[in-house]
Design a protein around this motif. Structure first.
Motif, mmCIF file in Angstrom:
data_model
loop_
_atom_site.group_PDB
_atom_site.id
_atom_site.type_symbol
_atom_site.label_atom_id
_atom_site.label_comp_id
_atom_site.label_asym_id
_atom_site.label_seq_id
_atom_site.Cartn_x
_atom_site.Cartn_y
_atom_site.Cartn_z
ATOM 1 N N THR A 116 -5.618 83.497 0.219
ATOM 2 C CA THR A 116 -6.107 84.855 0.478
ATOM 3 C C THR A 116 -7.279 85.195 -0.430
ATOM 4 N N TYR A 119 -10.554 83.599 0.868
ATOM 5 C CA TYR A 119 -11.162 84.308 1.993
ATOM 6 C C TYR A 119 -11.826 85.603 1.533
ATOM 7 N N PHE A 137 -13.352 76.390 4.116
ATOM 8 C CA PHE A 137 -12.767 77.496 4.872
ATOM 9 C C PHE A 137 -13.793 78.008 5.888
ATOM 10 N N PHE A 141 -12.553 84.194 9.720
ATOM 11 C CA PHE A 141 -11.662 85.154 9.076
ATOM 12 C C PHE A 141 -12.386 85.978 8.007
ATOM 13 N N ALA A 164 -4.969 90.505 9.534
ATOM 14 C CA ALA A 164 -3.888 89.573 9.857
ATOM 15 C C ALA A 164 -2.773 90.262 10.629
ATOM 16 N N TYR A 208 -3.941 85.467 5.717
ATOM 17 C CA TYR A 208 -4.155 84.062 6.054
ATOM 18 C C TYR A 208 -4.711 83.957 7.469
ATOM 19 N N THR A 209 -5.119 82.748 7.849
ATOM 20 C CA THR A 209 -5.796 82.544 9.136
ATOM 21 C C THR A 209 -4.853 82.339 10.312
ATOM 22 N N GLU A 210 -3.578 82.142 10.055
ATOM 23 C CA GLU A 210 -2.662 81.776 11.148
ATOM 24 C C GLU A 210 -2.600 82.853 12.232
ATOM 25 N N PRO A 212 -4.872 85.359 13.096
ATOM 26 C CA PRO A 212 -6.075 85.409 13.948
ATOM 27 C C PRO A 212 -6.220 84.188 14.851
ATOM 28 N N LEU A 213 -5.923 83.014 14.318
ATOM 29 C CA LEU A 213 -6.064 81.801 15.120
ATOM 30 C C LEU A 213 -5.115 81.815 16.308
ATOM 31 N N ILE A 242 -12.345 80.310 13.296
ATOM 32 C CA ILE A 242 -11.320 80.730 12.347
ATOM 33 C C ILE A 242 -10.835 79.556 11.490
ATOM 34 N N LYS A 243 -10.539 78.434 12.156
ATOM 35 C CA LYS A 243 -9.958 77.293 11.443
ATOM 36 C C LYS A 243 -10.163 76.028 12.277
#
Length: 438
Positions: A116, A119, A137, A141, A164, A208-210, A212-213, A242-243
């Motif tokens: 975090t 980002y 990264f 995000f 998020a 974290y990116t999970e 949004p992804l 995003i990732k």
């Protein structure tokens, strides 16, 4: 007056890529809870509005319940944790502020953990702050954080958590609509609940990116099956920004388009045949950032298998084999290594079950590709060679459909949710006090 295309019991309608000689045709015996792309457009839109409205309400209830529970649990863990624990964290990570003993600290400050902060740094200062590390990264995000910080008066940590959580809610909503179309309301509700209380789903509610992804991924697949390829392409492009795993969306979406073209669009116009070009936004987005990184930031990777941030790519299963070799009493990270092994075995089992139970070519392609990629990522460490498996398993969302299907009995579902949520709270508490989970 009913349309000639109105569904009748026993008639056939396309399903989401099932196996067989006619992979898009299954018996259809209900209006709600079935796939409806061949209905009259007005009937189809009416049904989708009903499903979207019900899904919105249910997704919000699930999101709110888990969000409140996680916030209360986080505040309790912070209250009972020794003060020395956070002082040690600040000593080892001087750029991270210790949460204050106030409402903001209990509600927001406690979640400024691990990635975090990276980002947030990118959102505030860009990649130039630490180009050798931060460029691992992707920019999607941090860009969303920067935009959201306008509404949080420049508080980027609050903006990251807000983005998020909004994305987690959107993910639950699209997941409900996607699952309901094939399996009905009951399975859709179970899938949403199971995705929200999975042992590592607390990452969906943190910066974290999970979340949004997953929101962009499930949204892309949803609009792909609606044959709205320009929307699907935009969502897929956003996921790829995003990732890294977002770029693999091109595989299931490409298959889906091919099946739809074969089934419906043989006589379509030339412009309609070019709808697939929207999907190119996915590799263009990922490739564009890679080129930007090489040419503008000037931070080339150390080797062909370097993913950045210390992660390497290896042959599938090599990281798992190395992790198994690291199971020995003198390993200082034995507990964490065993956790990674456990989640890896769980990932393999759930993906195999998903392929065999759901029997959907689209979901199977997505699940297998992401599973193989996850089994390739490693760290140059002899004590914990696997990395981020507890988070990577979250991205394989069809596993929640599989779990929803095999927990149709109320007692099994209740036991599964209870056990999963207890692990959810346990792992969330450990992550909060900087005992690295993923």
């Amino acid at each position: 007056m009913k349309s000639n295309n109105s569904p009748k019991s026993g008639s056939s309608f396309p399903r989401f890529g099932a196996w067989g000689k006619k992979p898009w045709v299954v018996p259809y015996s209900r209006v709600r809870g079935g796939t409806v792309p061949t209905l009259d457009i007005s009937e189809r839109a009416f049904i989708e509005r009903i499903v979207a409205r019900d899904g919105l309400k249910f997704a919000f209830k699930v999101w709110l319940a888990v969000r409140v529970a996680l916030s209360l649990w986080g505040a309790l863990v912070f209250w009972v944790a020794p003060e020395q624990q956070f002082q040690d964290i600040h000593r080892d990570n001087p750029t991270v502020a210790i949460p204050g003993d106030n409402i903001y600290g209990y509600a927001v400050g406690i979640w400024n953990i691990y990635d975090t902060s990276h980002y947030i740094t990118i959102a505030e200062h860009g990649y130039g702050y630490d180009p050798g590390y931060l460029t691992a990264f992707f920019p999607g995000f941090p860009l969303l954080i920067r935009i959201a910080s306008i509404f949080t008066l420049g508080n980027t940590l609050l903006a990251a958590i807000m983005v998020a959580n909004v994305c987690a809610f959107v993910f639950f909503w699209y997941l409900y609509r996607l699952v309901e179309a094939d399996y009905g309301e009951a399975v859709a509700k179970r899938a949403v609940i199971l995705s929200a209380v999975f042992p590592t789903s607390f990452f969906l509610f943190l910066g974290y990116t999970e979340a949004p992804l997953l929101a962009f991924t499930v949204g892309a697949l949803y609009y792909g099956r609606q044959q709205k390829w320009w929307v699907a392409g935009i969502f897929a492009g956003a996921a790829a920004l995003i990732k890294q795993p977002g770029v693999f969306l091109i595989i299931p979406l490409g298959y889906m388009y091919w099946r739809q073209y074969v089934a419906y669009n043989k006589s379509s116009s030339f412009l309609n045949k070019l709808e697939w070009s929207w999907l190119l936004l996915c590799p263009i987005a990922a490739g564009g950032y890679t080129i930007y990184r090489y040419l503008y930031i000037n931070t080339p990777l150390a080797s062909p298998n370097d993913l950045g941030a210390g992660e390497l790519i290896a042959f599938p299963s090599v990281p798992l084999l190395n992790a198994l070799r690291a199971v020995r009493p003198d390993n200082p990270q034995l507990a964490f290594n065993l956790m990674e092994i456990g989640f890896t075995l769980l990932l393999i089992g759930l993906v195999v079950g998903t392929v065999l139970k759901i029997r959907s070519a689209t979901y199977s392609l997505y699940s297998v590709v992401l599973a193989v990629v996850s089994l390739c990522v490693t760290l140059p460490s002899v004590t914990r060679p696997e990395t981020d498996i507890p988070r990577r398993i979250l991205l394989i969302f069809p596993i929640f459909i599989y779990l929803a299907l095999i927990t149709s009995k109320r007692r099994v579902f209740v036991y599964t949710v209870t056990f999963s949520f207890l692990l959810f709270l346990c792992l969330a508490g450990l992550e909060e006090i900087w005992i690295f989970i993923s």
